[in-house]
Scaffold this motif. Structure first.
Motif, PDB file in Angstrom:
ATOM      1  N   GLU B 216       0.821  -1.198   0.000  1.00  0.00           N
ATOM      2  CA  GLU B 216       0.000   0.000   0.000  1.00  0.00           C
ATOM      3  C   GLU B 216       0.864   1.261   0.000  1.00  0.00           C
ATOM      4  OE1 GLU B 216      -3.751  -1.384   2.782  1.00  0.00           O
ATOM      5  OE2 GLU B 216      -1.818  -1.060   3.712  1.00  0.00           O
ATOM      6  N   THR B 217       0.438   2.245  -0.782  1.00  0.00           N
ATOM      7  CA  THR B 217       1.045   3.555  -0.650  1.00  0.00           C
ATOM      8  C   THR B 217      -0.059   4.585  -0.574  1.00  0.00           C
ATOM      9  OG1 THR B 217       2.695   5.088  -1.486  1.00  0.00           O
ATOM     10  CG2 THR B 217       1.345   4.009  -3.135  1.00  0.00           C
ATOM     11  N   PRO B 218      -0.048   5.495   0.414  1.00  0.00           N
ATOM     12  CA  PRO B 218       0.969   5.556   1.459  1.00  0.00           C
ATOM     13  C   PRO B 218       0.942   4.309   2.328  1.00  0.00           C
ATOM     14  CG  PRO B 218      -0.856   7.055   1.961  1.00  0.00           C
ATOM     15  CD  PRO B 218      -1.087   6.542   0.578  1.00  0.00           C
ATOM     16  N   ASP B 240      -6.559   4.404  -0.528  1.00  0.00           N
ATOM     17  CA  ASP B 240      -7.300   5.648  -0.319  1.00  0.00           C
ATOM     18  C   ASP B 240      -7.935   5.611   1.060  1.00  0.00           C
ATOM     19  OD1 ASP B 240      -9.622   4.097  -0.483  1.00  0.00           O
ATOM     20  OD2 ASP B 240      -9.832   4.443  -2.637  1.00  0.00           O
ATOM     21  N   LEU B 241      -8.894   6.470   1.303  1.00  0.00           N
ATOM     22  CA  LEU B 241      -9.433   6.588   2.661  1.00  0.00           C
ATOM     23  C   LEU B 241     -10.218   5.349   3.092  1.00  0.00           C
ATOM     24  CD1 LEU B 241     -10.383  10.357   2.543  1.00  0.00           C
ATOM     25  CD2 LEU B 241      -8.484   9.323   3.803  1.00  0.00           C
ATOM     26  N   ILE B 450       2.359  13.490   6.123  1.00  0.00           N
ATOM     27  CA  ILE B 450       1.849  12.293   5.437  1.00  0.00           C
ATOM     28  C   ILE B 450       2.716  11.957   4.217  1.00  0.00           C
ATOM     29  CG2 ILE B 450       0.215  13.565   3.940  1.00  0.00           C
ATOM     30  CD1 ILE B 450      -0.737  10.276   5.540  1.00  0.00           C
ATOM     31  N   GLU B 451       3.335  12.965   3.637  1.00  0.00           N
ATOM     32  CA  GLU B 451       4.155  12.741   2.442  1.00  0.00           C
ATOM     33  C   GLU B 451       5.267  11.723   2.701  1.00  0.00           C
ATOM     34  OE1 GLU B 451       3.032  15.666   3.357  1.00  0.00           O
ATOM     35  OE2 GLU B 451       2.284  16.735   1.583  1.00  0.00           O
ATOM     36  N   ALA B 452       5.724  11.643   3.949  1.00  0.00           N
ATOM     37  CA  ALA B 452       6.847  10.756   4.267  1.00  0.00           C
ATOM     38  C   ALA B 452       6.489   9.285   4.078  1.00  0.00           C
ATOM     39  CB  ALA B 452       7.302  10.992   5.706  1.00  0.00           C
ATOM     40  N   SER B 458       3.489  12.261  -3.485  1.00  0.00           N
ATOM     41  CA  SER B 458       2.331  11.915  -2.670  1.00  0.00           C
ATOM     42  C   SER B 458       1.086  12.616  -3.167  1.00  0.00           C
ATOM     43  CB  SER B 458       2.599  12.317  -1.219  1.00  0.00           C
ATOM     44  OG  SER B 458       1.414  12.176  -0.463  1.00  0.00           O
ATOM     45  N   PRO B 459       0.001  11.850  -3.341  1.00  0.00           N
ATOM     46  CA  PRO B 459      -1.260  12.509  -3.682  1.00  0.00           C
ATOM     47  C   PRO B 459      -1.966  13.044  -2.443  1.00  0.00           C
ATOM     48  CG  PRO B 459      -1.551  10.139  -3.678  1.00  0.00           C
ATOM     49  CD  PRO B 459      -0.129  10.397  -3.246  1.00  0.00           C
TER      50      PRO B 459
END
Lengths: 486, 486
Positions: B216-218, B240-241, B450-452, B458-459
């Motif tokens: 999974e990403t993130p 996604d969420l 969250i980008e990390a 990152s979307p």
């Protein structure tokens, strides 16, 4: 794993719980009582030691010791291929548990290289199992007090330093300075889940594509298998009674990138690497831009001979990684070892440890550190050295008595007794060793064969015999009884 | 690692030892006192939190919490790139330790792939650090009693079962039956050094030459890095969420051999994989003869919503391996996790565990098992659920208040609060998130971006905020103060 027949596990387990300190004696007692009272019939086969130990949730040597005692008492015996068999009693009820067959679909699985040799296994009780420390002399009150004090520091909610607890690293560094003639700092130490993890980490850090690793043969099979299954090419370098044969290493056309060596106590032959070989090994590494992995196996136990410094203490050019462990000095179940890598490796080891399992569990580290800081570790080592030294003498005498029995058709010698927790009972050919093994098998006993430690054909014949068991005298009697020619 | 200037480590350490339970409060006290009494001059730069924590031998959050409190009290502040700086006081003596440069020769080293992204690091105190449980509510008396009882069983002199202690495996199986709608037996469980080791083991067992792993990403960066450095090809699958995007998985021309998924609480976005996606994921695995690795992350903590069964409980065809851990429910420093593999994998996992480090250390396993057997674990989880639920509400309210500050130029929303120990404070674009980060940096504060957690661009934009810290209220005040536009 089939439930062993005729032995009601919960009942046996409950009996053992009442005697946590002398669990093997308790098991012996339970089985003896069952046999004497007729609960186990004559010719009843006792469960295989490995499966039985697993069922009971005890170490295998607990079971093998109990069987050895019962064999010595004439209550059980065994034949090779059949196992341990009751000699007297009445017929028991069968209460075999029925298990559902695991008939499940299996997806595609990649081919992990299978272990290249059968594990050392035999259902006959193994006498003098090597590499198992006698923990019954640990000062349990002091030991538990160290744990209590560590627990009192409270639980941390965070992940800890991948290198390990600063407290333990400081104590390890101090210990090495005091005992191995080697000044290291706490920052030099990385704590691992035992020596095996340390070797796995080092291989991952040191060995690149196309490189190979040299390992002593005979040598530690678990390490060899671990590295091979990890995808590394491992080749054998000869070892003899003085340790690694540097000439065999130097003769190789392509050099290994790293060689794993046990200079303090060659495993399993038992020699201590002499000064000239040490110098030659280090010179070899210099010449070939190679690394030495010093598995400081059994360095804490040496007898009648001066201490040797750590090989890494002679390492002017920082190409030796030193691996130590508390498995033999305290207990294997603690799973605490360490690696002291040259500066060039340190950050990479730390990073890799982080990615494998973050760090080694904290409380065990703190408890051992406390034990060291209080001087209890040194005291324990001194006590164990005295104890093992005495047992070693007793075993040497007993085995020399057996060896003198020319009618057995062999002429064993005793090797590797300057250091460590076991000796090598050596035979000039496989014939004598086989004769001994066969006679033992007739009494449902066995010894650990040296051949199991070689990769391929073994030039060595005979057995390993650990002198750490608290029941060594009983086992020696069982051995002597089995080998006495009527 | 340079010794932080102006802070005498042994003195601070001694002060902390007196307050093992409230170590962050003790550190705050020490620093506050030093600043107030003039021992630390105005404009003195405090040590970077990571290095300072390491020096003190404490967890990093101990230091970041202390800094956050001092910032809230106006005693320190910071600028991005400069660090945490004292606001009032008199000039201290410098007592920098001089260290020898480590100018050592370095042999050839193979190229381990470097971690593909910088670790999440910032010297500004991180507010609301995620993935760190609050251990201060652990019933310490009961906890220590469990350890004492485990220690009383005595030390074993032998290596233990690679699968782990039977006592713990039984308790884990029982717990899963009770809480996750899933009947497993003790024999199904293999104990590991945390979830990360479990993933490493599974990859080694499942992934062959030419195969790849979906993640999974993130997602969890440590797992991604660990697998890549282990030589596995890891590719990102969108999440996604609602969790893993099964369509993205199904669209791939070549399927991964295995996909790692966090169905109970997607890390880090926070969703719970809905029933239709669960069914679709299992159908996908069937279709492609692939494996699912269920990282049962944070499943113990769900709020206002019904419990979801383990994905593996729906696994009729035995192609899901389930990974659990005590890191979030008890403490990460224990390093105890487990894997429940289909029957086809069990013996291979056991063999590999044996070759990596024999087994996980015994006492920690026994202590946790005792804690579970006494019903204390269930009680602890219930208490923590109530506690975290309340803190989560408080944080949501506070952040909604901050979010409403339109003058900040952003419009954050709050996501992923049905389960777990953190929430995702989401911004529609990087602009709003950057504005928040900049304002925090001016107060020497930061949040986890969250980008990390994305591999590549990152979307998602925003921050992770854990609601586990006992100092959450103080941190919320610091956040509100930093973001208040004058």
């Amino acid at each position: 794993m089939a439930r062993p027949s005729t032995i009601e596990i919960p009942i046996v387990r409950a009996a053992l719980k009442a005697h946590p300190r002398r669990i093997s004696a308790a098991l012996t007692e339970v089985l003896r009582s069952r046999i004497m009272k007729g609960g186990l019939a004559s010719a009843t086969r006792l469960p295989a030691s490995r499966a039985f130990a697993r069922e009971l949730g005890v170490a295998r040597n607990v079971v093998t010791e109990a069987y050895a005692v019962l064999a010595a008492e004439g209550l059980v015996s065994g034949r090779a291929g059949v196992g341990t068999v009751v000699q007297a009693g009445v017929a028991p009820q069968s209460n075999d548990a029925v298990r559902q067959p695991a008939n499940r679909r299996q997806g595609h699985l990649p081919s992990i290289p299978a272990p290249s040799q059968a594990p050392i296994s035999s259902d006959a009780p193994i006498l003098f199992e090597p590499c198992v420390p006698d923990v019954s002399f640990l000062d349990e009150a002091a030991w538990r007090s160290c744990w209590r004090r560590s627990l009192r520091r409270g639980v941390s909610g965070d992940y800890q330093d991948p290198a390990g607890e600063a407290f333990l690293r400081t104590e390890i560094a101090h210990h090495l300075s005091q005992t191995r003639g080697w000044t290291v700092g706490a920052d030099d130490v990385l704590v691992t889940n035992g020596a095996l993890e340390a070797l796995n980490l080092l291989a991952r850090v040191l060995i690149g594509q196309g490189d190979w690793i040299g390992m002593e043969t005979p040598g530690w099979p678990a390490a060899r298998e671990a590295l091979r299954i990890g995808g590394f090419e491992v080749r054998s370098i000869k070892a003899d009674l003085d340790g690694l044969d540097i000439d065999d290493l130097a003769r190789r056309q392509a050099s290994p990138r790293a060689v794993i060596v046990t200079p303090a106590h060659q495993f399993p032959l038992g020699g201590r690497l002499p000064a000239d070989r040490r110098r030659a090994l280090i010179a070899w590494a210099e010449r070939h831009d190679a690394w030495i992995i010093e598995d400081d196996y059994d360095s804490a136990f040496r007898f009648d001979v001066p201490a040797l410094p750590a090989l890494a203490a002679m390492d002017a050019n920082q190409r030796i990684a030193h691996v130590g462990s508390f498995s033999k000095t305290l207990a294997p179940a603690l799973r605490i070892g360490y690696v002291i890598g040259p500066a060039a490796l340190r950050e990479r080891l730390r990073e890799l440890k982080l990615l494998l399992n973050y760090h080694t569990a904290t409380f065990g580290q703190l408890a051992i550190a406390q034990f060291m800081a209080d001087g209890l570790y040194e005291r324990h080592l001194a006590r164990m050295r005295r104890l093992y030294s005495g047992r070693r003498q007793a075993m040497v005498s007993a085995l020399r008595g057996v060896s003198a029995l020319r009618r057995l058709g062999h002429d064993g010698t005793i090797e590797g007794i300057e250091a460590g927790l076991h000796l090598f009972w050596r035979f000039p050919s496989s014939r004598g060793a086989k004769e001994v093994a066969d006679r033992l098998a007739r009494s449902a006993l066995s010894l650990t064969p040296i051949e199991a430690y070689s990769d391929g054909a073994s030039p060595w014949h005979g057995f390993l015999a650990g002198f750490t068991s608290p029941r060594m005298d009983t086992e020696l009697s069982a051995l002597q009884a089995a080998l006495t020619v009527p």
